[in-house]
Design an enzyme around this catalytic site. Structure first.
Site, PDB file in Angstrom:
ATOM      1  N   ARG A 180       0.816  -1.218   0.000  1.00 31.77           N
ATOM      2  CA  ARG A 180       0.000   0.000   0.000  1.00 31.77           C
ATOM      3  C   ARG A 180       0.847   1.264   0.000  1.00 31.77           C
ATOM      4  NH1 ARG A 180      -5.260   0.220   1.503  1.00 31.77           N
ATOM      5  NH2 ARG A 180      -4.929   2.175   2.603  1.00 31.77           N
ATOM      6  N   ARG A 184      10.224   5.729  -2.671  1.00 31.95           N
ATOM      7  CA  ARG A 184      10.589   6.586  -3.811  1.00 31.95           C
ATOM      8  C   ARG A 184      12.066   6.954  -3.785  1.00 31.95           C
ATOM      9  NH1 ARG A 184       5.721   9.861  -2.763  1.00 31.95           N
ATOM     10  NH2 ARG A 184       3.992   8.772  -3.773  1.00 31.95           N
ATOM     11  N   ARG A 257      -9.495  -4.929  13.919  1.00 31.30           N
ATOM     12  CA  ARG A 257      -8.832  -3.992  14.818  1.00 31.30           C
ATOM     13  C   ARG A 257      -9.763  -2.816  15.002  1.00 31.30           C
ATOM     14  NH1 ARG A 257      -4.888  -5.273  17.994  1.00 31.30           N
ATOM     15  NH2 ARG A 257      -3.571  -3.449  17.633  1.00 31.30           N
ATOM     16  N   ARG A 287      -0.514   7.130  15.268  1.00 34.55           N
ATOM     17  CA  ARG A 287      -0.329   8.359  14.494  1.00 34.55           C
ATOM     18  C   ARG A 287      -1.097   9.496  15.130  1.00 34.55           C
ATOM     19  NH1 ARG A 287      -3.318   6.277   8.906  1.00 34.55           N
ATOM     20  NH2 ARG A 287      -5.267   5.701   9.879  1.00 34.55           N
ATOM     21  N   GLU A 308      -4.152   8.559  17.773  1.00 36.72           N
ATOM     22  CA  GLU A 308      -4.874   7.357  17.337  1.00 36.72           C
ATOM     23  C   GLU A 308      -4.233   6.117  17.962  1.00 36.72           C
ATOM     24  OE1 GLU A 308      -5.650   7.490  13.136  1.00 36.72           O
ATOM     25  OE2 GLU A 308      -5.720   5.305  12.979  1.00 36.72           O
ATOM     26  N   TYR A 356      -9.844  -4.672   3.193  1.00 38.11           N
ATOM     27  CA  TYR A 356      -9.220  -3.389   3.535  1.00 38.11           C
ATOM     28  C   TYR A 356      -9.219  -2.573   2.240  1.00 38.11           C
ATOM     29  CZ  TYR A 356      -5.092  -0.697   5.348  1.00 38.11           C
ATOM     30  OH  TYR A 356      -4.202   0.242   5.778  1.00 38.11           O
ATOM     31  N   ASP A 358      -9.845   1.138  -0.076  1.00 38.37           N
ATOM     32  CA  ASP A 358      -9.862   2.597  -0.097  1.00 38.37           C
ATOM     33  C   ASP A 358     -11.199   3.087  -0.662  1.00 38.37           C
ATOM     34  OD1 ASP A 358      -7.321   2.790   0.936  1.00 38.37           O
ATOM     35  OD2 ASP A 358      -6.347   2.830  -1.021  1.00 38.37           O
TER      36      ASP A 358
HETATM   37  N1  UDP Z   1       2.965   1.271   7.579  1.00 35.84           N
HETATM   38  C1  UDP Z   1       4.051   1.338   8.452  1.00 35.84           C
HETATM   39  N2  UDP Z   1       4.646   2.531   8.662  1.00 35.84           N
HETATM   40  C2  UDP Z   1       4.223   3.661   8.072  1.00 35.84           C
HETATM   41  C3  UDP Z   1       3.139   3.613   7.179  1.00 35.84           C
HETATM   42  C4  UDP Z   1       2.516   2.397   6.964  1.00 35.84           C
HETATM   43  O1  UDP Z   1       4.428   0.325   9.020  1.00 35.84           O
HETATM   44  O2  UDP Z   1       4.810   4.742   8.327  1.00 35.84           O
HETATM   45  C5  UDP Z   1       2.334  -0.046   7.334  1.00 35.84           C
HETATM   46  C6  UDP Z   1       1.325  -0.397   8.426  1.00 35.84           C
HETATM   47  O3  UDP Z   1       1.322  -1.795   8.607  1.00 35.84           O
HETATM   48  C7  UDP Z   1       0.037   0.084   7.822  1.00 35.84           C
HETATM   49  C8  UDP Z   1       0.217  -0.265   6.348  1.00 35.84           C
HETATM   50  O4  UDP Z   1       1.621  -0.031   6.102  1.00 35.84           O
HETATM   51  O5  UDP Z   1      -1.087  -0.548   8.388  1.00 35.84           O
HETATM   52  C9  UDP Z   1      -0.623   0.534   5.375  1.00 35.84           C
HETATM   53  O6  UDP Z   1      -0.383   1.914   5.568  1.00 35.84           O
HETATM   54  P1  UDP Z   1      -1.461   3.024   5.179  1.00 35.84           P
HETATM   55  O7  UDP Z   1      -0.806   4.363   5.299  1.00 35.84           O
HETATM   56  O8  UDP Z   1      -2.063   2.679   3.871  1.00 35.84           O
HETATM   57  O9  UDP Z   1      -2.526   2.845   6.355  1.00 35.84           O
HETATM   58  P2  UDP Z   1      -4.030   3.407   6.546  1.00 35.84           P
HETATM   59  O10 UDP Z   1      -3.972   4.907   6.398  1.00 35.84           O
HETATM   60  O11 UDP Z   1      -4.892   2.716   5.535  1.00 35.84           O
HETATM   61  O12 UDP Z   1      -4.348   2.986   7.951  1.00 35.84           O
END
Ligand code: UDP
Length: 390
Positions: A180, A184, A257, A287, A308, A356, A358
């Site tokens: 996901r 880069r 979750r 986060r 969160e 899961y 979007d």
């Molecule tokens: N993830 C991580 N570190 C980050 C960002 C994402 O480990 O800084 C992993 C984590 O397991 C997360 C997954 O990548 O659940 C998908 O990230 P995304 O940003 O898509 O999460 P969402 O916003 O859908 O919760």
């Protein structure tokens, strides 16, 4: 459509249910929409904070992003979409970095000043032992991460966050979750890669309410659905609630979750971007969201941040993320088989199909579901009981 058009029941006034109901309604089919909450919006529910007036993404940060012009055109019928670039930062080892990992992140992390090719070579060297050990496609999140970025970046940015977010060792998560987030080798710091990215002026709940605002749609807020009592009188039920709840959890509970948010209000700017991920285990929150950055056209004096926290779901909690573990596949398969054998109902959306997804995917699938249904109605065929393989 000859004769009286069929009346449908859509359970759940989230994005999937709303889009499906709208398409059916516009083709002349009346729809009842039952929503057990007193508001529409589902997972993307937004609400202005009473104290500060700031639009808050109540169930966590959302950004609409897609490359599909048809999806964009669809949402623009119902809201002004403010062009928006999702800027995220990552905190790990006591420092702030750009997220997703880009050239800036790599150079800061390794204390280097590399160009794109050199950085790519460095990361490839770090990942090489793990990539070489793979005998096929990565079997899980950890294998995928290590084979792409190596141990040091993986441990700093992914391991801790993933353990906090999912409550399990990353090797128990599917590899697709790692996919996901992009990596880069330039200075692009846009979290998403899609051409179209934006935030609806007025919030997501207003967008969903407007999608539902049609003369053929009757929205029943605060109306719980009972599979036993509520199907009659409708030609078909489209259920976007939790798949296992439809069947009274007869095979056991599918795991999720859940999230908890702690809000803090103050003035000015607290963190300076919409979201900062806290990637190591020195904090228990995953986060922090500073909501006013989702509405850059509004310039409030005040600010509101939400911490969160992710935890295992219990029956009284909201089911946020389906926890799709390989070991639970047989439980899910049992529900899928039961769903397939149940006539008169189709399962849609994140909770109905236990995936899961979007928002753009939810919209695409609801549009596709509506055209399948309308084809069946026009052709006088029965409506299939299941659309999307979870
Ligand atoms: N993830 C991580 N570190 C980050 C960002 C994402 O480990 O800084 C992993 C984590 O397991 C997360 C997954 O990548 O659940 C998908 O990230 P995304 O940003 O898509 O999460 P969402 O916003 O859908 O919760």
């Amino acid at each position: 459509m000859g004769g009286d058009p069929p009346r449908f029941l859509v359970v759940g006034a989230g994005l999937s249910g709303a889009v499906l109901a709208r398409q059916l309604a516009e083709s002349g089919c009346p729809c009842d929409v039952y929503e057990d909450h007193p508001y529409a919006g589902g997972h993307c529910y937004t609400k202005r904070d009473a104290e500060t007036g700031i639009m808050v993404h109540r169930h966590g940060p959302h950004t609409l992003h897609t490359d599909d012009e048809a999806i964009w055109a669809f949402v623009e019928r119902f809201a002004t979409i403010w062009p928006y670039k999702h800027l995220k930062r990552a905190h790990t080892g006591g420092e702030f970095f750009v997220s997703p990992i880009n050239l800036q992140t790599i150079n800061q992390f390794y204390r280097t000043a590399l160009g794109p090719d050199e950085a790519r070579a460095l990361v490839a060297r770090e990942a090489a032992p793990y990539a070489a050990a793979l005998t096929g496609p990565p079997a899980n999140f950890e294998e995928a991460g290590l084979a792409l970025i190596g141990r040091r970046l993986y441990d700093a940015f992914y391991r801790g966050y993933t353990i906090k977010q999912w409550g399990i060792e990353p090797r128990n998560l599917p590899a697709s979750v790692f996919g996901r987030v992009p990596i880069r080798f330039d200075y692009n710091d846009n979290y998403f890669k899609h051409n179209r990215q934006g935030q609806p002026v007025g919030g997501y709940s207003q967008l969903v309410e407007r999608i539902l605002d049609h003369e053929n749609i009757r929205l029943h807020l605060g109306r719980a659905f009972s599979p036993r009592d509520d199907g009659a009188g409708h030609a078909h039920v489209f259920f976007s609630g939790p798949l296992d709840s439809y069947f009274d959890w007869r095979h056991g509970r599918l795991p999720y979750r859940t999230l908890r948010f702690e809000d803090e209000r103050s003035v000015g700017v607290r963190q300076g971007c919409a979201v900062i991920n806290y990637c190591d285990e020195t904090t228990s929150f995953t986060r922090v969201t500073e909501h006013k950055f989702f509405s850059p056209w509004e310039k409030p004096e005040a600010t509101l941040v939400s911490y969160e926290y992710s935890s295992d779901w219990g029956p009284d909690d909201a089911p946020y993320y389906p926890l799709r573990l390989t070991k639970d596949r047989s439980l899910l398969d049992a529900y899928v088989a039961t769903a397939r054998a149940t006539e008169g109902v189709s399962f849609i959306g994140r909770l109905g199909t236990y995936r899961y997804i979007d928002m753009d995917v939810a919209i695409t699938e609801a549009l596709a579901a509506a055209s399948t249904v309308l084809d069946c109605v026009r052709g006088g065929r029965p409506i299939p009981t299941f659309f999307i393989e979870p």
